[in-house]
Design a protein around this motif. Structure first.
Motif, PDB file in Angstrom:
ATOM      1  N   GLY A  28      22.617  14.041  46.468  1.00  0.00           N
ATOM      2  CA  GLY A  28      21.531  13.735  45.550  1.00  0.00           C
ATOM      3  C   GLY A  28      21.547  12.304  45.051  1.00  0.00           C
ATOM      4  O   GLY A  28      22.553  11.595  45.102  1.00  0.00           O
ATOM      5  N   SER A  29      20.406  11.884  44.537  1.00  0.00           N
ATOM      6  CA  SER A  29      20.267  10.551  43.956  1.00  0.00           C
ATOM      7  C   SER A  29      19.076  10.575  43.003  1.00  0.00           C
ATOM      8  O   SER A  29      18.241  11.476  43.051  1.00  0.00           O
ATOM      9  CB  SER A  29      20.059   9.485  45.037  1.00  0.00           C
ATOM     10  N   ASN A  30      19.017   9.567  42.153  1.00  0.00           N
ATOM     11  CA  ASN A  30      17.908   9.462  41.211  1.00  0.00           C
ATOM     12  C   ASN A  30      17.614   7.990  40.943  1.00  0.00           C
ATOM     13  O   ASN A  30      18.138   7.402  39.994  1.00  0.00           O
ATOM     14  CB  ASN A  30      18.229  10.196  39.902  1.00  0.00           C
ATOM     15  N   PRO A  31      16.783   7.379  41.775  1.00  0.00           N
ATOM     16  CA  PRO A  31      16.466   5.952  41.589  1.00  0.00           C
ATOM     17  C   PRO A  31      15.781   5.662  40.261  1.00  0.00           C
ATOM     18  O   PRO A  31      15.812   4.515  39.792  1.00  0.00           O
ATOM     19  CB  PRO A  31      15.521   5.648  42.772  1.00  0.00           C
ATOM     20  N   ASP A  32      15.180   6.680  39.637  1.00  0.00           N
ATOM     21  CA  ASP A  32      14.458   6.461  38.382  1.00  0.00           C
ATOM     22  C   ASP A  32      15.361   6.537  37.163  1.00  0.00           C
ATOM     23  O   ASP A  32      14.903   6.313  36.037  1.00  0.00           O
ATOM     24  CB  ASP A  32      13.340   7.498  38.239  1.00  0.00           C
ATOM     25  N   ALA A  33      16.640   6.892  37.362  1.00  0.00           N
ATOM     26  CA  ALA A  33      17.561   6.986  36.232  1.00  0.00           C
ATOM     27  C   ALA A  33      17.920   5.602  35.722  1.00  0.00           C
ATOM     28  O   ALA A  33      17.707   4.584  36.394  1.00  0.00           O
ATOM     29  CB  ALA A  33      18.813   7.740  36.646  1.00  0.00           C
ATOM     30  N   THR A  34      18.479   5.537  34.533  1.00  0.00           N
ATOM     31  CA  THR A  34      18.961   4.288  33.950  1.00  0.00           C
ATOM     32  C   THR A  34      20.448   4.423  33.671  1.00  0.00           C
ATOM     33  O   THR A  34      20.850   5.148  32.771  1.00  0.00           O
ATOM     34  CB  THR A  34      18.224   3.965  32.642  1.00  0.00           C
ATOM     35  N   PRO A  35      21.330   3.739  34.451  1.00  0.00           N
ATOM     36  CA  PRO A  35      20.999   2.932  35.623  1.00  0.00           C
ATOM     37  C   PRO A  35      20.639   3.818  36.816  1.00  0.00           C
ATOM     38  O   PRO A  35      20.960   5.013  36.809  1.00  0.00           O
ATOM     39  CB  PRO A  35      22.297   2.169  35.886  1.00  0.00           C
ATOM     40  N   PRO A  36      19.994   3.255  37.833  1.00  0.00           N
ATOM     41  CA  PRO A  36      19.623   4.063  39.008  1.00  0.00           C
ATOM     42  C   PRO A  36      20.849   4.661  39.697  1.00  0.00           C
ATOM     43  O   PRO A  36      21.928   4.067  39.699  1.00  0.00           O
ATOM     44  CB  PRO A  36      18.915   3.046  39.921  1.00  0.00           C
ATOM     45  N   ASN A  37      20.678   5.826  40.272  1.00  0.00           N
ATOM     46  CA  ASN A  37      21.767   6.509  40.963  1.00  0.00           C
ATOM     47  C   ASN A  37      21.454   6.545  42.456  1.00  0.00           C
ATOM     48  O   ASN A  37      20.514   7.217  42.883  1.00  0.00           O
ATOM     49  CB  ASN A  37      21.926   7.928  40.410  1.00  0.00           C
ATOM     50  N   TYR A  38      22.257   5.813  43.227  1.00  0.00           N
ATOM     51  CA  TYR A  38      22.079   5.773  44.684  1.00  0.00           C
ATOM     52  C   TYR A  38      23.325   6.311  45.403  1.00  0.00           C
ATOM     53  O   TYR A  38      23.550   5.996  46.575  1.00  0.00           O
ATOM     54  CB  TYR A  38      21.809   4.351  45.154  1.00  0.00           C
ATOM     55  N   VAL A  39      24.141   7.111  44.717  1.00  0.00           N
ATOM     56  CA  VAL A  39      25.413   7.539  45.289  1.00  0.00           C
ATOM     57  C   VAL A  39      25.209   8.425  46.508  1.00  0.00           C
ATOM     58  O   VAL A  39      25.821   8.235  47.556  1.00  0.00           O
ATOM     59  CB  VAL A  39      26.270   8.252  44.226  1.00  0.00           C
ATOM     60  N   GLY A  40      24.378   9.450  46.393  1.00  0.00           N
ATOM     61  CA  GLY A  40      24.140  10.348  47.518  1.00  0.00           C
ATOM     62  C   GLY A  40      23.205   9.728  48.537  1.00  0.00           C
ATOM     63  O   GLY A  40      22.337   8.915  48.201  1.00  0.00           O
ATOM     64  N   ASN A  41      23.381  10.101  49.815  1.00  0.00           N
ATOM     65  CA  ASN A  41      22.525   9.523  50.865  1.00  0.00           C
ATOM     66  C   ASN A  41      21.662  10.581  51.542  1.00  0.00           C
ATOM     67  O   ASN A  41      21.299  10.446  52.709  1.00  0.00           O
ATOM     68  CB  ASN A  41      23.372   8.759  51.893  1.00  0.00           C
ATOM     69  N   GLY A  42      21.347  11.637  50.805  1.00  0.00           N
ATOM     70  CA  GLY A  42      20.399  12.605  51.340  1.00  0.00           C
ATOM     71  C   GLY A  42      20.994  13.741  52.122  1.00  0.00           C
ATOM     72  O   GLY A  42      20.256  14.504  52.756  1.00  0.00           O
ATOM     73  N   GLY A  43      22.318  13.895  52.115  1.00  0.00           N
ATOM     74  CA  GLY A  43      22.945  15.009  52.812  1.00  0.00           C
ATOM     75  C   GLY A  43      23.355  14.707  54.239  1.00  0.00           C
ATOM     76  O   GLY A  43      23.557  15.627  55.029  1.00  0.00           O
ATOM     77  N   TYR A  44      23.504  13.428  54.564  1.00  0.00           N
ATOM     78  CA  TYR A  44      23.899  13.024  55.920  1.00  0.00           C
ATOM     79  C   TYR A  44      25.387  12.690  55.946  1.00  0.00           C
ATOM     80  O   TYR A  44      25.874  11.890  55.146  1.00  0.00           O
ATOM     81  CB  TYR A  44      23.054  11.842  56.389  1.00  0.00           C
ATOM     82  N   LEU A  45      26.105  13.289  56.873  1.00  0.00           N
ATOM     83  CA  LEU A  45      27.555  13.144  56.939  1.00  0.00           C
ATOM     84  C   LEU A  45      27.959  11.731  57.336  1.00  0.00           C
ATOM     85  O   LEU A  45      29.004  11.236  56.906  1.00  0.00           O
ATOM     86  CB  LEU A  45      28.119  14.169  57.929  1.00  0.00           C
ATOM     87  N   ALA A  46      27.168  11.075  58.155  1.00  0.00           N
ATOM     88  CA  ALA A  46      27.459   9.712  58.584  1.00  0.00           C
ATOM     89  C   ALA A  46      26.803   8.714  57.633  1.00  0.00           C
ATOM     90  O   ALA A  46      25.706   8.947  57.129  1.00  0.00           O
ATOM     91  CB  ALA A  46      26.958   9.473  60.007  1.00  0.00           C
ATOM     92  N   GLY A  47      27.492   7.605  57.409  1.00  0.00           N
ATOM     93  CA  GLY A  47      26.929   6.534  56.583  1.00  0.00           C
ATOM     94  C   GLY A  47      27.551   6.424  55.215  1.00  0.00           C
ATOM     95  O   GLY A  47      27.287   5.469  54.477  1.00  0.00           O
ATOM     96  N   GLN A  48      28.359   7.395  54.820  1.00  0.00           N
ATOM     97  CA  GLN A  48      29.109   7.323  53.569  1.00  0.00           C
ATOM     98  C   GLN A  48      30.378   8.147  53.737  1.00  0.00           C
ATOM     99  O   GLN A  48      30.442   9.051  54.575  1.00  0.00           O
ATOM    100  CB  GLN A  48      28.299   7.882  52.404  1.00  0.00           C
ATOM    101  N   TYR A  49      31.396   7.816  52.948  1.00  0.00           N
ATOM    102  CA  TYR A  49      32.604   8.617  52.959  1.00  0.00           C
ATOM    103  C   TYR A  49      32.451   9.816  52.030  1.00  0.00           C
ATOM    104  O   TYR A  49      31.724   9.758  51.038  1.00  0.00           O
ATOM    105  CB  TYR A  49      33.803   7.778  52.520  1.00  0.00           C
ATOM    106  N   PRO A  50      33.143  10.901  52.334  1.00  0.00           N
ATOM    107  CA  PRO A  50      33.194  12.002  51.372  1.00  0.00           C
ATOM    108  C   PRO A  50      33.779  11.536  50.048  1.00  0.00           C
ATOM    109  O   PRO A  50      34.403  10.467  49.961  1.00  0.00           O
ATOM    110  CB  PRO A  50      34.109  13.024  52.055  1.00  0.00           C
ATOM    111  N   ALA A  51      33.583  12.350  49.021  1.00  0.00           N
ATOM    112  CA  ALA A  51      34.040  11.996  47.681  1.00  0.00           C
ATOM    113  C   ALA A  51      34.926  13.090  47.116  1.00  0.00           C
ATOM    114  O   ALA A  51      34.735  14.274  47.410  1.00  0.00           O
ATOM    115  CB  ALA A  51      32.845  11.770  46.757  1.00  0.00           C
TER     116      ALA A  51
END
Length: 736
Positions: A28-51
């Motif tokens: 998940g992510s919330n670009p409209d939050a303050t500050p914006p949240n871009y942590v999640g990348n939409g549920g794709y395994l490639a492109g980010q490390y697990p957390a």
């Protein structure tokens, strides 16, 4: 783009088995939050490390875990997990993720790399009725190549982990060095064990255990190669030649790859099996009374000591390599078990709420909750110095209150968790309650009410000064209510000796409830994040239900005079309760007696129904059913009139108490809407803002983050109700 079934969660469970083996994929992510949240990348395994479960909250510093996956097709490499491309090695293409399906125990990703299709399944077995297997702190990753799409193609795969799995002191190798043990062949498995050179027993840093071994294992097969080295060296070698140089030298610095590669061009088959885990010993320590009657402190109070507790699995496999080898060999059995358990939870969840679309929504919620809640529990045993063995007859299940404060064995945390436990195996609840009974019965705890918790994980040091968080009515009522629930499920023959052994302390708590539950003094309830409040309606109801419940317990064990007394008191109190609790126009039950404009979710009503107490009038159920939808916000009805946040466990409990189908489904639909909109990037949060579906924050509410917590087990309340009704022969509920 990928499809997601049953939906795309805020965070996807990968290896989620214990408080310290708890790896997720933020979605998940919330670009409209303050500050914006871009942590999640939409549920794709490639492109980010697990957390780690903390995601970007709850622990300062890096929360990512190095876990990489590549596939090489005809000399071109594609990334299917992690973020090595462009950060460790040269940039490249990600494999196309075509789907993600999660069940209660599995997260199944499907991919396409230049026409070659493959699946990667993360499976964390949950064994409610097998304490040995449930205690093993390991999880599977299974790679399966679709041979029909790989005919006449050259295919190799690669995976590694880094040192972030074994310590919270990442990027500080100079001060916190580590070492590695390599086991080339443990009964058909190759294994890495990585641990700090100077471990700190019973110490956490950034929520991570600073003692123990991260482990990464593979089932040996043709085409396997392995290497540990600097991550650039290891990953670049695979990109270049599709295999690894056999190299297992001591760790020489930071930024490691503990890697495996498999060439599928030979005759080794189209599958690869891996296990990942975090193994430590001992697990926790636990306060015990010194057994000698003469061994007391100067003030006459009993002395205590801390007992080391170990993983239940050590009774069979005290050697780590043997444990991992067993786990690998058990995969086919575990897979069969997990498929059956997944089907059971899905079918039972849908049936419990009437099937159809609402059944599918409720099933999606319970399936996402299972691994998260079970991973907060650890099955422990002591070591017997005389017999030189681990004593499985002395089993305690310990709980970590993940994220909120790390407390150990918090009574008002395993209380909302109980529906999942008793639906699957009531004995787990008994073994969680056991240390609370033992400690309060020992004389070490000085208060007349029940203790709140036993310490801070992983140390159950107790509260011999009586200065634990004060939830007097809350915890005293909880323990009595849960004891009756367990007894009803297992039957009088099994329950009677257990109830009799704890009746004295429960009677002590009940006498306190008689003093303080009808008009509760200013105190905390389980919703302590909202602060202290006097005359809490919901708390009063729990106390009165607790008095009624001890009456049922007394009757079970032949204490007929006590049973009559407690029944009379509870009946007298509930009649007085109506006068205090219902607002002047009669539309609803207030949050607190003194504020006629207040209101709240009367989730403690669930015990009247669950335990078949027949205490509360139908009028209360009817009023609340009609009232709740009048306060709905965009993402559901708030917990109460103080703030606009909601608690997901209490939403499901309110659904469980609903007298009409419309209100029952209303609560499920609102929770489903929140969790599927994915404004958050962390594991299933049980506290959220109803105005926008994100974490609570100013100015609407105080900033409170509840993530990865045990209480999502409360989402199983409809299944627990079905089981309780069957045990109590309830076909139609009788009201007070």
């Amino acid at each position: 783009s990928s499809t997601f079934s049953p939906f795309n969660p805020p965070s996807i469970p990968l290896a989620v088995k214990s408080p310290y083996l708890n790896a997720w994929l933020p979605s998940g992510s919330n670009p409209d939050a303050t500050p914006p949240n871009y942590v999640g990348n939409g549920g794709y395994l490639a492109g980010q490390y697990p957390a780690f479960w903390t995601s970007s909250y709850g622990a300062d510093g890096d929360y990512r875990l190095g876990w990489t996956g590549y596939i090489r097709v005809d000399n071109t490499t594609y990334q299917w997990m992690g973020n090595g491309f462009g950060t460790i090695v040269r940039a490249g293409q990600n494999a196309k993720q075509t789907s993600l399906t999660y069940t209660s125990t599995r997260s199944i990703f499907s991919f396409d790399a230049d026409g070659v299709k493959f699946n990667v399944t993360f499976m964390t077995p949950v064994w409610p009725n097998d304490y040995f297997r449930q205690s093993i702190p390991l999880s599977y990753m299974h790679f399966s190549l679709d041979r029909s799409s790989a005919t006449n193609r050259s295919v190799q795969m690669y995976t590694d982990i880094d040192e972030r799995w074994c310590t919270g002191h990442d990027y500080d190798y100079q001060n916190y060095p580590m070492n590695m043990q390599w086991v080339d062949n443990a009964n058909g498995s190759s294994i890495y064990f990585v641990q700090r050179t100077n471990p700190q027993q019973y110490t956490e840093f950034r929520q991570r255990a600073e003692w123990g071994s991260a482990t990464y294992a593979v089932r040996k097969r043709k085409g396997l190669s392995s290497r540990n080295n600097n991550n650039v060296v290891a990953q670049l070698e695979f990109l270049t030649q599709g295999s690894m140089t056999y190299d297992h030298n001591p760790v020489g610095g930071p930024d490691n790859s503990f890697s495996y590669a498999i060439d599928f061009d030979g005759k080794g088959g189209d599958e690869a099996l891996f296990a990942i885990g975090f193994i430590r010993t001992p697990y926790v320590n636990y306060i015990k009374k010194v057994p000698s009657k003469n061994d007391t402190n100067h003030d006459g109070s009993p002395k205590s000591y801390l007992q080391d507790r170990f993983g239940y699995w050590m009774a069979k496999y005290p050697n780590f390599s043997d444990l991992v080898s067993f786990f690998m060999d058990d995969y086919e059995n575990a897979l069969d078990h997990c498929i059956k358990l997944d089907q059971q939870i899905d079918q039972d969840s849908q049936k419990a709420v009437g099937g159809g679309e609402i059944g599918a929504q409720y099933s999606a919620i319970t399936q996402l909750s299972l691994r998260q809640s079970f991973a907060t529990l650890e099955w422990t045993v002591p070591y017997n110095d005389t017999s030189k063995s681990y004593n499985t007859s002395d089993t305690i299940v310990f709980l970590k209150e993940i994220s909120s404060n790390g407390d150990m064995q918090t009574v008002d945390v395993f209380t909302p968790q109980f529906p999942m436990l008793t639906y699957l195996n009531p004995e787990i609840l008994r073994d969680i309650m056991r240390p609370i009974f033992e400690y309060t019965e020992s004389g070490l705890y000085p208060n007349k009410w029940c203790v709140h918790d036993l310490g801070v994980y992983p140390s159950a040091f107790g509260h011999n000064d009586g200065k634990d968080e004060p939830m007097q009515v809350e915890e005293s009522g909880n323990m009595i209510l849960l004891a009756l629930h367990y007894a009803q499920l297992v039957g009088e023959k099994v329950a009677k000796p257990w109830l009799s052994s704890h009746y004295k302390i429960m009677k002590q708590w009940a006498e306190f409830l008689i003093e303080d539950s009808l008009v509760p003094a200013a105190q905390l309830s389980t919703d302590d994040f909202a602060g202290t409040l006097a005359n809490q309606t919901n708390l009063a109801l729990k106390g009165i239900e607790g008095i009624a419940a001890i009456g049922h317990i007394a009757n079970m064990i032949g204490k007929t005079d006590d049973a009559k007394n407690y029944a009379n008191v509870s009946q007298t109190y509930i009649q007085a309760f109506y006068g205090y609790a219902i607002n002047k126009n009669g539309s609803h039950v207030k949050l607190d007696y003194q504020d006629d404009n207040s209101w709240g979710t009367l989730y403690n009503l669930i015990f009247d129904r669950l335990l078949n107490l027949g205490l509360v009038a139908k009028e209360i159920y009817t009023k609340q059913d009609a009232f709740y939808p009048t306060k709905v916000q965009k993402y559901g009805t708030p917990l109460d009139s103080r703030y606009t946040w909601a608690k997901t466990d209490w939403q499901m409990w309110a659904s469980g108490t609903a007298d009409n189908t419309t209100t029952k489904e209303f609560w499920i639909e609102e929770l489903y809407k929140y969790v599927t909109d994915r404004k958050e990037d962390a594991p299933f949060s049980d506290l959220y803002e109803t105005l926008d579906g994100d974490f609570p924050r100013e100015p609407s509410t105080p900033r409170v983050l509840f993530i990865a917590r045990p209480v999502v087990g409360g989402h199983f309340i409809h299944l627990a109700l079905d089981k309780a009704n069957a045990a109590n022969n309830v076909t139609e509920y009788q009201y007070g």
